[in-house]
Each structure stands twice: as C-alpha cells, then as structure tokens.
Design a protein around this motif. Structure first.
Motif, PDB file in Angstrom:
ATOM      1  N   TYR A  33      -4.998   9.488  -6.761  1.00  0.00           N
ATOM      2  CA  TYR A  33      -5.085   8.234  -6.013  1.00  0.00           C
ATOM      3  C   TYR A  33      -5.921   8.443  -4.749  1.00  0.00           C
ATOM      4  O   TYR A  33      -5.850   9.501  -4.119  1.00  0.00           O
ATOM      5  N   TYR A  35      -6.201   6.461  -1.073  1.00  0.00           N
ATOM      6  CA  TYR A  35      -5.613   5.442  -0.213  1.00  0.00           C
ATOM      7  C   TYR A  35      -6.435   5.342   1.074  1.00  0.00           C
ATOM      8  O   TYR A  35      -7.016   6.319   1.546  1.00  0.00           O
ATOM      9  N   GLN A  37      -5.636   4.375   5.017  1.00  0.00           N
ATOM     10  CA  GLN A  37      -4.552   4.100   5.963  1.00  0.00           C
ATOM     11  C   GLN A  37      -5.141   3.777   7.324  1.00  0.00           C
ATOM     12  O   GLN A  37      -5.696   4.660   7.997  1.00  0.00           O
ATOM     13  N   GLY A  40      -1.342   2.505  12.232  1.00  0.00           N
ATOM     14  CA  GLY A  40      -0.190   1.625  12.390  1.00  0.00           C
ATOM     15  C   GLY A  40       0.234   0.918  11.121  1.00  0.00           C
ATOM     16  O   GLY A  40       1.156   0.089  11.150  1.00  0.00           O
ATOM     17  N   GLN A  41      -0.413   1.234  10.011  1.00  0.00           N
ATOM     18  CA  GLN A  41      -0.070   0.582   8.748  1.00  0.00           C
ATOM     19  C   GLN A  41       0.270   1.623   7.688  1.00  0.00           C
ATOM     20  O   GLN A  41       0.021   2.809   7.853  1.00  0.00           O
ATOM     21  N   GLY A  42       0.823   1.148   6.590  1.00  0.00           N
ATOM     22  CA  GLY A  42       1.100   2.025   5.471  1.00  0.00           C
ATOM     23  C   GLY A  42      -0.155   2.258   4.651  1.00  0.00           C
ATOM     24  O   GLY A  42      -1.128   1.509   4.764  1.00  0.00           O
ATOM     25  N   PRO A  43      -0.153   3.304   3.839  1.00  0.00           N
ATOM     26  CA  PRO A  43      -1.314   3.559   2.979  1.00  0.00           C
ATOM     27  C   PRO A  43      -1.547   2.397   2.021  1.00  0.00           C
ATOM     28  O   PRO A  43      -0.603   1.828   1.472  1.00  0.00           O
ATOM     29  N   LEU A  45      -3.560   1.405  -1.453  1.00  0.00           N
ATOM     30  CA  LEU A  45      -4.231   1.997  -2.602  1.00  0.00           C
ATOM     31  C   LEU A  45      -5.624   1.419  -2.777  1.00  0.00           C
ATOM     32  O   LEU A  45      -5.804   0.199  -2.804  1.00  0.00           O
ATOM     33  N   LEU A  91      -6.707   9.043   2.422  1.00  0.00           N
ATOM     34  CA  LEU A  91      -5.746   9.969   1.851  1.00  0.00           C
ATOM     35  C   LEU A  91      -5.938  10.068   0.342  1.00  0.00           C
ATOM     36  O   LEU A  91      -6.106   9.053  -0.334  1.00  0.00           O
ATOM     37  N   PHE A 106       0.579  14.018  -1.209  1.00  0.00           N
ATOM     38  CA  PHE A 106      -0.591  13.640  -0.436  1.00  0.00           C
ATOM     39  C   PHE A 106      -1.307  14.848   0.160  1.00  0.00           C
ATOM     40  O   PHE A 106      -0.680  15.847   0.520  1.00  0.00           O
ATOM     41  N   GLY A 107      -2.616  14.715   0.264  1.00  0.00           N
ATOM     42  CA  GLY A 107      -3.408  15.691   0.983  1.00  0.00           C
ATOM     43  C   GLY A 107      -3.405  15.377   2.465  1.00  0.00           C
ATOM     44  O   GLY A 107      -2.826  14.365   2.893  1.00  0.00           O
ATOM     45  N   ARG A 111     -10.089  11.788   8.428  1.00  0.00           N
ATOM     46  CA  ARG A 111     -10.138  10.740   9.449  1.00  0.00           C
ATOM     47  C   ARG A 111     -11.581  10.326   9.670  1.00  0.00           C
ATOM     48  O   ARG A 111     -12.397  11.130  10.123  1.00  0.00           O
TER      49      ARG A 111
ATOM     50  N   HIS B  42       0.422  13.706   7.079  1.00  0.00           N
ATOM     51  CA  HIS B  42       0.278  12.889   5.893  1.00  0.00           C
ATOM     52  C   HIS B  42       1.661  12.554   5.336  1.00  0.00           C
ATOM     53  O   HIS B  42       2.640  13.246   5.642  1.00  0.00           O
ATOM     54  N   PHE B  88       8.307   5.439   5.555  1.00  0.00           N
ATOM     55  CA  PHE B  88       7.789   4.388   4.689  1.00  0.00           C
ATOM     56  C   PHE B  88       8.650   4.266   3.432  1.00  0.00           C
ATOM     57  O   PHE B  88       9.024   5.283   2.835  1.00  0.00           O
ATOM     58  N   PHE B 102       3.103   0.355  -0.315  1.00  0.00           N
ATOM     59  CA  PHE B 102       3.856   0.899   0.806  1.00  0.00           C
ATOM     60  C   PHE B 102       4.197  -0.201   1.796  1.00  0.00           C
ATOM     61  O   PHE B 102       3.399  -1.120   2.041  1.00  0.00           O
ATOM     62  N   GLY B 103       5.374  -0.089   2.402  1.00  0.00           N
ATOM     63  CA  GLY B 103       5.710  -0.928   3.530  1.00  0.00           C
ATOM     64  C   GLY B 103       4.904  -0.482   4.752  1.00  0.00           C
ATOM     65  O   GLY B 103       4.197   0.525   4.707  1.00  0.00           O
ATOM     66  N   LYS B 104       5.033  -1.234   5.833  1.00  0.00           N
ATOM     67  CA  LYS B 104       4.284  -0.892   7.049  1.00  0.00           C
ATOM     68  C   LYS B 104       4.913   0.281   7.798  1.00  0.00           C
ATOM     69  O   LYS B 104       4.296   0.839   8.695  1.00  0.00           O
TER      70      LYS B 104
END
Lengths: 115, 112
Positions: A33, A35, A37, A40-43, A45, A91, A106-107, A111, B42, B88, B102-104
């Motif tokens: 996968y 992603y 990110q 301040g947010q989730g990953p 996809l 990610l 996850f790796g 950035r 991560h 998360f 994923f949630g925030k």
C-alpha cells in the motif's frame, strides 16, 4: 525479520518538479500500500497492490501520481508535476494475504516538502 | 465511502490518569484495527477486533468492540509518558478487509 524499507526519508522540491519514492516491503508480503498522510490527519490510501497488480487506485490523483510494483516486490511512487498541496508524509505498508489477519506494517515514510 | 469518526481529537493528561478514545462508524464493520503513531514515527499495529462485544487487553491497554460492531474504544489505565502519540482506529472499506480507512486519530500527550 526486516521491516518495510523506504527511501529517501526526506525530500524537498519546488512545485512543478518531479519526485519518486521507493519501497521494499516485508519479504513474503503479497499486498503493498501507498498512503499519503497530511499533518494532523490519518493516513489516506492512494493505491493498493496485490503482487504486481493494482487492486485499488480510486484515490490516486492519476493526472500527476503514478505507481508501479514490477515483479511483485519493490514499488515506486512518482509525482509529476508536484503541487504545494502534495507536501505530506508518504507511507508504504505491506501485509500478508492471509484470511482473518489484516494488519498492516508501515515503513518509516518519506517526508515531502514542496516549495 | 466508509468513514470512521474518532473523538476526542486531542487529550492531555497527567501521568497516572486514565485515557479513552472512541471510534464510531455509520455502518457495521467486519473488524476494526487500532494503530499507534509516536511523534515523528510511523503507524504501528496494536490490535484487531473481530467479534461483537469483544474485549482484548494488552497490559494497561483495553480494547473493546461494540455489540453492534459499529463502535470501538481504546482505554489506557494509568498513563505513562511512553504512551504519548496518536492513536488511530482503522476500518475495512470498499468491501475489502485489506483496504483500510483510518480515523483522524486522537493525539495523547502526557504531563510527567
């Protein structure tokens, strides 16, 4: 066992330039996968591979993003041309194709800063 | 598409206090996963819940899956500074257990 490897760890580019990220998943993991990110947010996809085939790329901005997984192992994600809003951590994750076990590994991420 | 809502967005506690984060879905889930991301790090897989009403414990962490399989919680007892990070929840989406939304996340900070 070795974890998911990613390079580079950091990249700074100017808008309209191109950039590529590399990922080597955990050995034996069929699913890979990418992603995005944002701080301040989730990953989120971008694309999912199973072996060397694309399973889902519905959230990949295909006008500027591309990804491939030749030979079903390593993968590269490319952005061309980059925009300011592409600044984020990218990610890579991998998982076994095993019924009942869906955890992802996850790796460390890359950035990306676009100026 | 599938959405998972997490609350609170931030939580600051004194070391030794308890902490809980909640995750809610509008649809019934086949399973739910929890991940922890340390600052600058991560996401790291913590646990997967599958059964209705399931409760799993990992030392000071207690994970629960709701009876209707639409919500989940993570509770940390007696927080430590090592618990700092963003937690998360992640749920399957698009009809696939291998594709996660994923949630925030909930950012936990702990004052020593």
């Amino acid at each position: 066992e070795a974890g998911v490897a990613q390079s580079p760890r950091y990249k700074i580019i100017e808008k309209r330039q191109s950039v590529a990220f590399w990922c080597n998943p955990i050995s034996g993991h069929a699913t890979l996968y990418w992603y995005q990110q944002i701080l301040g947010q989730g990953p989120k996809l971008l694309i999912q591979f199973q072996n060397n085939g694309v399973v889902d790329d519905s959230q990949l901005p295909k006008d500027r993003f591309s990804a491939e997984r030749l030979k079903g192992v390593d993968s590269t994600l490319k952005i061309q041309p980059a925009k300011l809003e592409d600044s984020a951590v990218y990610l890579c994750a991998s998982s076994l194709l095993l019924q009942g076990s869906y955890e992802q590994y996850f790796g460390p991420g890359t950035r990306l800063t676009v100026t | 598409g599938q959405q998972v809502m997490q609350i609170p967005q931030y939580q600051h506690v004194q070391e030794g206090e308890d902490f809980t984060t909640y995750c809610n879905s509008s649809t019934t889930l086949s399973n739910i996963q929890w991940y922890k991301q340390r600052p600058g790090g991560h996401p790291v897989f913590l646990i997967q819940l599958v059964k209705s009403g399931e409760v799993k414990k990992q030392k000071r962490l207690t994970f629960q899956f709701g009876e209707a399989k639409k919500n989940s919680s993570l509770h940390i007892t007696a927080t430590q500074t090592t618990d700092v990070g963003t937690y998360f929840c992640a749920a399957p989406s698009g009809g696939s257990n291998y594709k996660l939304t994923f949630g925030k996340g909930t950012l936990l900070t702990v004052n020593p």
